[in-house]
Design an enzyme around this catalytic site. Structure first.
Site, PDB file in Angstrom:
ATOM      1  N   ARG A  40       1.793   4.944  -5.510  1.00  0.00           N
ATOM      2  CA  ARG A  40       0.695   5.873  -5.245  1.00  0.00           C
ATOM      3  C   ARG A  40      -0.164   5.982  -6.501  1.00  0.00           C
ATOM      4  O   ARG A  40       0.331   5.821  -7.627  1.00  0.00           O
ATOM      5  CB  ARG A  40       1.232   7.259  -4.884  1.00  0.00           C
ATOM      6  N   HIS A 128      -5.862   5.120  -1.912  1.00  0.00           N
ATOM      7  CA  HIS A 128      -4.693   4.810  -1.084  1.00  0.00           C
ATOM      8  C   HIS A 128      -4.801   3.420  -0.443  1.00  0.00           C
ATOM      9  O   HIS A 128      -3.804   2.875   0.020  1.00  0.00           O
ATOM     10  CB  HIS A 128      -4.517   5.893  -0.022  1.00  0.00           C
ATOM     11  N   ARG A 131      -2.258   0.928  -1.957  1.00  0.00           N
ATOM     12  CA  ARG A 131      -0.878   1.040  -1.454  1.00  0.00           C
ATOM     13  C   ARG A 131      -0.778   0.458  -0.048  1.00  0.00           C
ATOM     14  O   ARG A 131       0.175  -0.254   0.278  1.00  0.00           O
ATOM     15  CB  ARG A 131      -0.467   2.515  -1.471  1.00  0.00           C
ATOM     16  N   HIS A 154       9.114   5.874   3.779  1.00  0.00           N
ATOM     17  CA  HIS A 154       8.741   6.488   5.057  1.00  0.00           C
ATOM     18  C   HIS A 154      10.005   6.733   5.874  1.00  0.00           C
ATOM     19  O   HIS A 154      10.997   6.022   5.735  1.00  0.00           O
ATOM     20  CB  HIS A 154       7.796   5.575   5.843  1.00  0.00           C
ATOM     21  N   TYR A 163       0.587   3.284   9.437  1.00  0.00           N
ATOM     22  CA  TYR A 163       0.123   3.509   8.073  1.00  0.00           C
ATOM     23  C   TYR A 163      -0.574   2.275   7.499  1.00  0.00           C
ATOM     24  O   TYR A 163      -1.621   2.378   6.873  1.00  0.00           O
ATOM     25  CB  TYR A 163       1.324   3.911   7.215  1.00  0.00           C
TER      26      TYR A 163
END
Length: 180
Positions: A40, A128, A131, A154, A163
């Protein structure tokens, strides 16, 4: 907060890397770190020179508080070796131009990536994105959602696929192939 997408096109990744490298080595390495580690942005910005002298990252995730060890890709190790040359162990890897040894801010990292995205016509890009790009390409190379789920920390494989945009890809492919 906008919903961001991974960068799916490998050529687009190369274009962005070249563009950022022309701007500065710091901006380039920020992007390369993000797309090659899956970290992150909050964890990337806290990295110091000493943290990349090994073949792995040992971090405590800011979001979760969990200790995590992440092996670096050989390419990322090679890039860091050049990037940290002449830098002190205590220095932040991605220093702000404001202050003495202060990390780049999240908002500046966002601005750097948004500017690069706009340059290449990408609207749904942010910090983001790095990632998600890592996750998307790791999944495409391995097909192992359980592995990616664990790496990204996750709790649900379906969430991991959403995602990284795989669910969107599958829907779009199905719609394009649909005939009546």
């Amino acid at each position: 907060m906008n919903f961001v997408q991974p960068i799916r096109d490998p050529d687009m990744i190369l274009f962005i890397k070249r563009y950022l490298k022309e701007q500065s080595e710091r901006n380039y390495m920020l992007f390369v770190t993000g797309i090659n580690s899956g970290l992150r942005i909050s964890d990337i910005l806290q990295l110091r020179v000493r943290d990349v002298k090994k073949t792995y990252f040992n971090i405590i995730e800011i979001k979760t508080g969990k200790k995590k060890r992440i092996d670096m890709t050989p390419q990322l190790q090679k890039e860091f070796k050049v990037y940290i040359e002449g830098k002190e162990d205590h220095e932040f890897l991605f220093k702000s131009r404001v202050g003495l040894n202060k990390p780049l801010s999240r908002s500046m990292a966002y601005k750097i990536l948004r500017t690069a995205g706009e340059r290449f016509g990408l609207d749904d890009i942010g910090t983001h994105t790095m990632r998600k790009t890592f996750g998307y390409h790791l999944y495409k190379q391995t097909g192992d959602v359980a592995l990616l789920q664990k790496i990204l920390n996750h709790s649900d494989p379906a969430f991991t696929l959403r995602y990284i945009g795989i669910s969107d890809d599958m829907m779009n492919k199905a719609i394009k192939a649909f005939k009546i």
